[in-house]
Design a protein around this motif. Structure first.
Motif, PDB file in Angstrom:
ATOM      1  N   VAL A   1     -20.782  88.542 -24.080  1.00  0.00           N
ATOM      2  CA  VAL A   1     -21.155  87.918 -25.428  1.00  0.00           C
ATOM      3  C   VAL A   1     -20.165  87.156 -24.970  1.00  0.00           C
ATOM      4  O   VAL A   1     -18.817  87.577 -24.779  1.00  0.00           O
ATOM      5  CB  VAL A   1     -21.012  89.106 -26.583  1.00  0.00           C
ATOM      6  N   ARG A   2     -20.156  85.519 -25.035  1.00  0.00           N
ATOM      7  CA  ARG A   2     -19.170  84.801 -25.011  1.00  0.00           C
ATOM      8  C   ARG A   2     -19.166  83.740 -26.175  1.00  0.00           C
ATOM      9  O   ARG A   2     -19.478  84.332 -26.674  1.00  0.00           O
ATOM     10  CB  ARG A   2     -19.700  83.236 -23.919  1.00  0.00           C
ATOM     11  N   SER A   3     -17.890  83.060 -26.340  1.00  0.00           N
ATOM     12  CA  SER A   3     -17.786  83.140 -27.727  1.00  0.00           C
ATOM     13  C   SER A   3     -16.682  81.627 -27.692  1.00  0.00           C
ATOM     14  O   SER A   3     -15.587  81.757 -26.241  1.00  0.00           O
ATOM     15  CB  SER A   3     -17.218  84.206 -28.765  1.00  0.00           C
ATOM     16  N   SER A   4     -16.608  81.318 -28.729  1.00  0.00           N
ATOM     17  CA  SER A   4     -15.100  79.962 -28.905  1.00  0.00           C
ATOM     18  C   SER A   4     -15.337  79.702 -30.775  1.00  0.00           C
ATOM     19  O   SER A   4     -15.859  79.741 -30.761  1.00  0.00           O
ATOM     20  CB  SER A   4     -16.209  78.182 -27.925  1.00  0.00           C
TER      21      SER A   4
ATOM     22  N   TYR B   1     -24.303  81.964 -32.794  1.00  0.00           N
ATOM     23  CA  TYR B   1     -24.418  82.633 -33.619  1.00  0.00           C
ATOM     24  C   TYR B   1     -23.464  81.722 -34.548  1.00  0.00           C
ATOM     25  O   TYR B   1     -22.024  81.973 -33.651  1.00  0.00           O
ATOM     26  CB  TYR B   1     -24.793  83.610 -34.629  1.00  0.00           C
ATOM     27  N   PRO B   2     -22.696  79.813 -34.978  1.00  0.00           N
ATOM     28  CA  PRO B   2     -22.186  80.648 -35.763  1.00  0.00           C
ATOM     29  C   PRO B   2     -21.675  80.135 -36.857  1.00  0.00           C
ATOM     30  O   PRO B   2     -22.404  80.834 -37.593  1.00  0.00           O
ATOM     31  CB  PRO B   2     -22.538  78.201 -35.490  1.00  0.00           C
TER      32      PRO B   2
ATOM     33  N   ALA C   1     -10.859  73.426 -40.554  1.00  0.00           N
ATOM     34  CA  ALA C   1     -12.137  74.053 -40.944  1.00  0.00           C
ATOM     35  C   ALA C   1     -11.732  75.157 -39.564  1.00  0.00           C
ATOM     36  O   ALA C   1     -11.438  74.423 -38.610  1.00  0.00           O
ATOM     37  CB  ALA C   1     -13.406  73.359 -41.010  1.00  0.00           C
ATOM     38  N   LYS C   2     -12.310  76.374 -39.476  1.00  0.00           N
ATOM     39  CA  LYS C   2     -12.436  76.868 -38.448  1.00  0.00           C
ATOM     40  C   LYS C   2     -13.808  77.367 -37.791  1.00  0.00           C
ATOM     41  O   LYS C   2     -14.153  78.331 -38.909  1.00  0.00           O
ATOM     42  CB  LYS C   2     -11.254  77.852 -38.219  1.00  0.00           C
ATOM     43  N   ILE C   3     -14.193  77.121 -36.829  1.00  0.00           N
ATOM     44  CA  ILE C   3     -15.558  77.390 -36.797  1.00  0.00           C
ATOM     45  C   ILE C   3     -15.667  78.557 -35.657  1.00  0.00           C
ATOM     46  O   ILE C   3     -14.810  78.304 -33.995  1.00  0.00           O
ATOM     47  CB  ILE C   3     -16.293  76.183 -36.247  1.00  0.00           C
ATOM     48  N   LYS C   4     -16.523  80.196 -35.657  1.00  0.00           N
ATOM     49  CA  LYS C   4     -16.218  80.277 -34.530  1.00  0.00           C
ATOM     50  C   LYS C   4     -18.301  80.292 -34.756  1.00  0.00           C
ATOM     51  O   LYS C   4     -19.050  80.258 -35.038  1.00  0.00           O
ATOM     52  CB  LYS C   4     -16.533  81.921 -34.920  1.00  0.00           C
ATOM     53  N   LEU C   5     -18.198  80.597 -32.628  1.00  0.00           N
ATOM     54  CA  LEU C   5     -19.145  80.330 -31.964  1.00  0.00           C
ATOM     55  C   LEU C   5     -19.620  81.470 -31.130  1.00  0.00           C
ATOM     56  O   LEU C   5     -18.195  81.831 -30.229  1.00  0.00           O
ATOM     57  CB  LEU C   5     -19.487  79.103 -30.752  1.00  0.00           C
ATOM     58  N   LYS C   6     -20.412  82.423 -31.601  1.00  0.00           N
ATOM     59  CA  LYS C   6     -20.824  83.833 -30.294  1.00  0.00           C
ATOM     60  C   LYS C   6     -21.728  83.375 -29.670  1.00  0.00           C
ATOM     61  O   LYS C   6     -23.064  83.195 -30.732  1.00  0.00           O
ATOM     62  CB  LYS C   6     -20.997  84.648 -31.723  1.00  0.00           C
ATOM     63  N   SER C   7     -21.973  84.025 -28.989  1.00  0.00           N
ATOM     64  CA  SER C   7     -23.481  84.306 -28.190  1.00  0.00           C
ATOM     65  C   SER C   7     -24.496  85.506 -27.893  1.00  0.00           C
ATOM     66  O   SER C   7     -23.666  86.480 -28.240  1.00  0.00           O
ATOM     67  CB  SER C   7     -23.588  83.498 -26.687  1.00  0.00           C
ATOM     68  N   GLN C   8     -25.279  85.394 -27.857  1.00  0.00           N
ATOM     69  CA  GLN C   8     -25.955  86.496 -27.705  1.00  0.00           C
ATOM     70  C   GLN C   8     -25.710  87.573 -26.142  1.00  0.00           C
ATOM     71  O   GLN C   8     -25.731  86.060 -25.828  1.00  0.00           O
ATOM     72  CB  GLN C   8     -27.930  86.065 -27.345  1.00  0.00           C
TER      73      GLN C   8
END
Ligand SMILES: *[C@@H]1O[C@H](CO)[C@@H](O)[C@H](O)[C@H]1NC(C)=O
Length: 118
Positions: free
Chosen positions: A49-52, A83-84, A96-103
Motif C-alpha cells: 500500500v503506497r501512501s503520501s 483514496y484521499p 490542510a493536510k491531505i493523506k493519499l493512500k493506494s489500494q
C-alpha cells in the motif's frame, strides 16, 4: 429473472468499483483563487500500500489565504486509484493536510487543487 437480478448486481458493482475516487470539499466561490496545485504520483508495487501526505503550506512556508475549497482529483479512471482523506485543517482554515493512500498492489495519481481567499 434470476439472471436479470444477477446482471443488475454486476452492473452495480462495476459502477461502484470502476470509478475514480475524487474528493471535493467546499465550493470555490467568486473571488477565490487557486492557491496551491500539485500532482502526486506513485507507482504500485505488488502487495504494497503506497501512501503520501501532502501538506499545505509546505513546511517552512506561510499561507495567508483561507481555504475555501479542496479538490483532489483521481486521475485513475478505472477505479484502481487511491483514496484521499483530509487528516488536518481544511476549509475555513489556513492549512490542510491531505493523506493519499493506494489500494494494495496499486499506485495512484492525484491532482490536488486548493482554492482560497485572501
Ligand atoms: C497522472 O495523471 C495526469 C492527468 O491525467 C497525467 O497527465 C500524468 O501523465 C499522469 N502521471 C503519470 C506519471 O502517469
Amino acid at each position: 429473472m434470476r439472471a436479470l437480478t444477477f446482471i443488475s448486481l454486476l452492473c452495480f458493482i462495476a459502477a461502484v468499483s470502476c470509478q475514480s475516487h475524487d474528493l471535493v470539499i467546499g465550493k470555490p466561490g467568486f473571488g477565490d483563487v487557486i492557491i496551491y496545485r500539485i500532482n502526486e504520483y506513485k507507482y504500485g508495487f505488488p502487495f504494497i500500500v503506497r501512501s503520501s501526505t501532502i501538506e499545505y503550506p509546505e513546511p517552512g512556508h506561510y499561507n495567508l489565504a483561507y481555504i475555501s475549497s479542496i479538490y483532489v482529483k483521481d486521475n485513475e479512471y478505472d477505479g484502481s486509484g487511491g483514496y484521499p482523506t483530509i487528516s488536518a485543517g481544511g476549509v475555513g482554515q489556513r492549512f490542510a493536510k491531505i493523506k493519499l493512500k493506494s489500494q494494495r498492489g496499486n499506485g495512484f495519481n492525484f491532482t490536488i487543487t486548493i482554492y482560497g481567499r485572501y
